[in-house]
Design an enzyme around this catalytic site. Structure first.
Site, PDB file in Angstrom:
ATOM      1  CG  HIS A  47      45.840  95.200  76.317  1.00  7.29           C
ATOM      2  ND1 HIS A  47      45.262  94.883  77.514  1.00  7.29           N
ATOM      3  CD2 HIS A  47      46.483  94.095  75.900  1.00  7.29           C
ATOM      4  CE1 HIS A  47      45.532  93.630  77.792  1.00  7.29           C
ATOM      5  NE2 HIS A  47      46.275  93.127  76.838  1.00  7.29           N
TER       6      HIS A  47
ATOM      7  NE  ARG B 166      48.961  91.112  73.440  1.00 10.36           N
ATOM      8  CZ  ARG B 166      50.236  91.439  73.643  1.00 10.36           C
ATOM      9  NH1 ARG B 166      50.981  91.874  72.657  1.00 10.36           N
ATOM     10  NH2 ARG B 166      50.749  91.330  74.848  1.00 10.36           N
TER      11      ARG B 166
ATOM     12  CD  GLU C 106      47.448  85.467  80.102  1.00  4.41           C
ATOM     13  OE1 GLU C 106      47.645  86.612  79.693  1.00  4.41           O
ATOM     14  OE2 GLU C 106      46.497  84.760  79.723  1.00  4.41           O
TER      15      GLU C 106
ATOM     16  CG  ASN D  75      52.401  91.813  79.940  1.00  6.63           C
ATOM     17  OD1 ASN D  75      53.578  91.932  80.208  1.00  6.63           O
ATOM     18  ND2 ASN D  75      51.927  91.901  78.702  1.00  6.63           N
ATOM     19  CG  ASP D  76      46.972  89.397  82.223  1.00  6.36           C
ATOM     20  OD1 ASP D  76      46.571  90.403  82.831  1.00  6.36           O
ATOM     21  OD2 ASP D  76      46.662  89.149  81.044  1.00  6.36           O
TER      22      ASP D  76
ATOM     23  CB  CYS E  97      54.455  85.960  74.800  1.00  6.39           C
ATOM     24  SG  CYS E  97      52.955  85.419  75.629  1.00  6.39           S
TER      25      CYS E  97
HETATM   26  C1  PEP Z   1      50.423  88.774  79.188  1.00 13.58           C
HETATM   27  O1  PEP Z   1      49.485  88.846  79.995  1.00 13.58           O
HETATM   28  O2  PEP Z   1      51.624  88.787  79.533  1.00 13.58           O
HETATM   29  C2  PEP Z   1      50.156  88.678  77.738  1.00 13.58           C
HETATM   30  C3  PEP Z   1      51.124  88.465  76.883  1.00 13.58           C
HETATM   31  O3  PEP Z   1      48.873  88.872  77.354  1.00 13.58           O
HETATM   32  P1  PEP Z   1      48.209  90.318  77.221  1.00 13.58           P
HETATM   33  O4  PEP Z   1      49.271  91.332  77.488  1.00 13.58           O
HETATM   34  O5  PEP Z   1      47.635  90.431  75.852  1.00 13.58           O
HETATM   35  O6  PEP Z   1      47.155  90.291  78.296  1.00 13.58           O
HETATM   36 MG    MG Z   2      47.474  88.499  79.296  1.00 16.16          MG
END
Ligand code: PEP
Ligand code: MG
Length: 759
Positions: free
Chosen positions: A374, A480, A615, A638-639, A686
């Site tokens: 992050h 976010r 996710e 990402n997750d 996203c």
């Molecule tokens: C993700 O997990 O792709 C996402 C957009 O959420 P974050 O990166 O805030 O965990």
């Molecule tokens: Mg995420």
């Protein structure tokens, strides 16, 4: 430890040695005489077989100036270049070295005239003045031994004194020093991983992490008092050592500051309040922190500059004490923050990054971290280049000039003039590209064969929102909400949240925005939230799990969103949903809030849309049950990548090990496209891959038509898609899903090149 028993060199030995050093400095004799005495003293007190001092001469040559234990005839004859041998290595890297097997070190160079062959162990420190290397001080032992920290620290303190001898021109002819210029640390290049694109130049600021107090209450007050007293004593002697080192080096200003420090550290009122807080049951850390909070609260409204400075000193003492309680010693860099700064840190949370003045922050260099962590997401939102490179902290001094190249994952330390010129040219090229992006801003976001693609933004701060107009994005695909929570000292109440959300909605105007409910936990800890340490934070108590366990938290946030929307459209998205039951639970809380506000006569949103992030892979097997309940779904790649491959997104060893452009991930994504189309649920993505042109091309090929990304990605992605023929890509990709490839990146890149796609 190899070798036999050695009497331990400890704090007492160090103090005795420094006291005798002070006598030498106060006594008479030439610079050379005093250096000889110092070298003899060190060898005797540290029971070393050799102690030698090398001094930097013109042309960056290290000359042996004094030795006890090596052949005396080598003095003023043995010369080493910077970088040559271990001594040259210490000078080149400007950092201490302690080796129990010196001949096995790659830089070991044997100089027969010194007769040093029988020595196995070596500890050496640079003689530094400011950031300049003036020489090297070493001790050597015949047998293999491991040096203790006190030995290296004592050598460093003595090196400060020797630096003064050199600087006062008592050793080297002053003409030589002035005509050749100061020997400076050599330029260096670190190669690492690119984590946020862009180029930045500035001065290094070493980040010191804030210590957070986790355990508040203690069972045994006496034991806590003892811990506190020990930490206090260690802190006192650390300050005393600094004081002694400062007076030895003849430095008056730091000494004055340190004297004031010692005065504060002995402040009876301060100490008795901390002890009282421990007696009533707090842990030592919590008591120190609490007294500091009180002091801050009592003094913060006062404007008297003297009192404000005092407050700052207490803050710093508190931090030092907390560090001593945690068993760590502080590493003050003493630098005031420069206007163009490059932060250098071992690791960092997003909130810590936001603690810095963004108007001065140019770049970030991390020893640990990965592009999907992050802190990098926040850095990208702020358009700050980030590179991850091991060993950065050892190679960089505070206020060193640095160039961070976030495009190629490299860092230039103390860059030479030609590199600085190349940097200027690269920045000019970047400007030209930005101009090009600005030119296409108002052109339609459609592919070459006429497929419209909606580009949305990922945001988390009010300062992100002007990008919405500037980039030409259609809306905010992911807001976010946790980021504003992370930068506050306490949990914002409903009123504060309502004000914030309605400001955001005002700023966004008629464009759509999706608010994601609080996604904390994992690497996004709130400073005021104490959930306890978790073994696997990414798999732990985070996001909607916290919201469902503490419904009042989630309800307050939903209430604030509904109040802010009142009569306007509202889209709410829940993060980390792992099963339909969780979505139902979260949705129920939303219904309760809707009812509550209706009873109070608050106008409902003009159009309420509810969605979830995808996710967690388990949800993929509940799509038929889930999709009919949703207005929209957004893939958090990402997750999803981290959970699909069981590979920590924040760990550099695993974060790039698997590629989202792999058959397995693309199959998952293609299935989502099919299912969402069938259930008429709008689908977007996203995660960070949506903002990378090649990955975005693949996503369009898979069937995604809405991509949400951080602001700097809009130009490059739009340029890419306007040059893309989707029909040809789909055709090409149809043969890729079932292969055994580790990654399809190269194949997709080749397709792009062959078909004139602009990356
Ligand atoms: C993700 O997990 O792709 C996402 C957009 O959420 P974050 O990166 O805030 O965990
Ligand atoms: Mg995420």
């Amino acid at each position: 430890m190899g070798g036999g028993m050695h009497p331990r060199f400890d704090g007492t030995s160090s103090r005795r040695l420094l006291a005798r050093l002070r006598d030498i400095m106060a006594g008479s004799g030439s610079g050379q005489d005093r250096l000889d005495k110092i070298v003899t003293l060190i060898a005797a007190e540290m029971k070393a077989d050799v102690c030698s001092c090398y001094v930097m001469r013109a042309g960056e040559v290290l000359e042996l100036f004094s030795t006890e234990g090596l052949n005396k005839t080598a003095v003023h004859n043995t010369r080493l270049r910077v970088g040559e041998g271990i001594v040259g290595y210490i000078a080149g890297h400007a950092r201490p070295v302690a080796l129990d097997n010196a001949p096995s070190h790659p830089s070991f160079a044997y100089r027969p005239e010194t007769g040093e062959d029988p020595f196995q162990s070596l500890a050496g420190v640079p003689i530094l003045r400011g950031s300049k290397v003036r020489g090297v001080l070493v001790i050597q032992h015949k047998d293999r031994r491991r040096y203790v920290e006190e030995e290296v620290e004592t050598l460093q303190t003595i090196a400060m004194v020797v630096a003064e001898l050199v600087a006062q021109s008592e050793l080297v002819n002053p003409v030589e020093v002035t005509t050749t210029g100061d020997p400076v640390l050599l330029p260096a290049r670190l190669s690492g991983t690119a984590m946020s694109a862009g180029l930045a130049m500035g001065l290094a600021v070493i980040h010191r992490p804030q210590l957070t107090v986790r355990q508040m209450v203690a069972e045994d007050a006496d034991a806590e008092l003892e811990r506190f007293n020990t930490a206090l004593q260690t802190m006192h002697s650390a300050i005393d050592d600094l004081l002694e080192a400062a007076s030895l080096a003849g430095l008056s200003e730091p000494r004055d500051i340190l004297e004031t420090y010692r005065m504060f550290a002995e402040d009876r009122g301060w100490l008795s309040r901390i002890r009282e807080a421990i007696r009533v049951g707090l842990t030592a850390e919590a008591a120190v922190q609490q007294v500091q909070n009180d002091t801050r609260a009592r003094m913060s409204h006062l404007t008297d500059p003297y009192i404000r400075e005092r407050l700052m000193d207490f803050e710093d003492l508190t931090n030092r004490l907390l560090q001593h309680l945690a068993g760590k010693t502080s590493s003050t860099d003493g630098a005031t923050l420069p206007d163009d700064m490059i932060l250098v840190a071992r690791s960092m949370g997003p909130a810590e990054l936001l603690d810095y003045d963004r108007t001065r922050l140019r770049g970030l260099l991390l020893e640990e971290g990965s592009p999907a962590s992050h802190v990098c997401i926040v850095a990208r939102a702020l358009n700050i280049p980030v590179v991850q490179a091991a060993d950065a902290l050892n190679r960089i001094e505070p206020l060193d000039q640095l160039i961070v190249d976030g495009d190629h994952g490299q860092v230039f330390i103390r860059p030479a003039e030609d590199i600085q010129m190349a940097f200027g040219e690269a920045v000019a090229l970047q400007h030209r590209k930005e101009q090009m992006y600005a030119e296409i801003r108002n052109l339609p976001s459609v592919t070459r064969d006429g497929v419209p693609i909606s580009i949305q933004l990922n945001c988390g701060l009010l300062i992100d929102l002007p990008h919405l107009t500037a980039s030409g994005a259609e809306g905010v695909g992911l807001y976010r909400t946790e980021i504003p929570f992370m930068v506050r000292a306490s949990y914002p109440d409903v009123t504060a949240q309502t004000t914030l959300y309605s400001r955001i909605m005002d700023e966004v105007g008629h464009k759509p925005i999706v608010f994601r409910t609080l996604d904390v936990g994992g690497d996004k800890m709130l400073p005021y939230m104490t959930g306890g340490e978790e073994e696997n934070p990414a798999l732990g108590w985070r996001a909607v799990r916290i919201g469902l366990d503490h419904p009042s938290l989630l309800r307050q946030q939903l209430r604030a969103l509904l109040l802010a929307a009142a009569g306007r459209p509202l889209s709410v998205m829940f993060p980390m949903i792992a099963e339909v039951a969780e979505f139902d639970g979260a949705r129920r809380l939303l219904e309760l809030e809707l009812k509550r506000l209706a009873a109070q006569g608050v106008e409902p949103p003009s159009n309420l849309r509810v969605g979830t992030m995808l996710e967690v892979p388990s949800l993929l097997w509940q799509l038929p049950a889930l999709l009919p309940k949703l207005d929209f779904l957004s893939v958090g790649s990402n997750d999803l990548t981290q959970y699909l491959f069981a590979a920590d997104r924040g760990n550099p060893r695993t974060s790039t090990r698997y590629d989202p452009l792999s058959p397995s991930m693309l199959c998952v994504l293609r299935r989502l496209v099919d299912e969402c189309t069938r259930h008429r649920v709008s689908l977007s993505i996203c995660g960070e891959m949506a903002g990378r042109p090649l990955d975005a091309m693949a996503l369009i090929g898979v069937g995604f038509r809405t991509l949400s990304m951080s602001p700097p990605s809009v130009g490059p992605v739009k340029t890419m898609l306007r040059s893309l023929d989707v029909a040809a890509l789909r055709q090409y990709m149809s043969g890729l899903y079932t292969g055994a490839d580790h990654s399809l990146r190269d194949k997709l890149k080749t397709f792009g090149k062959d078909h004139g796609v602009i990356f």
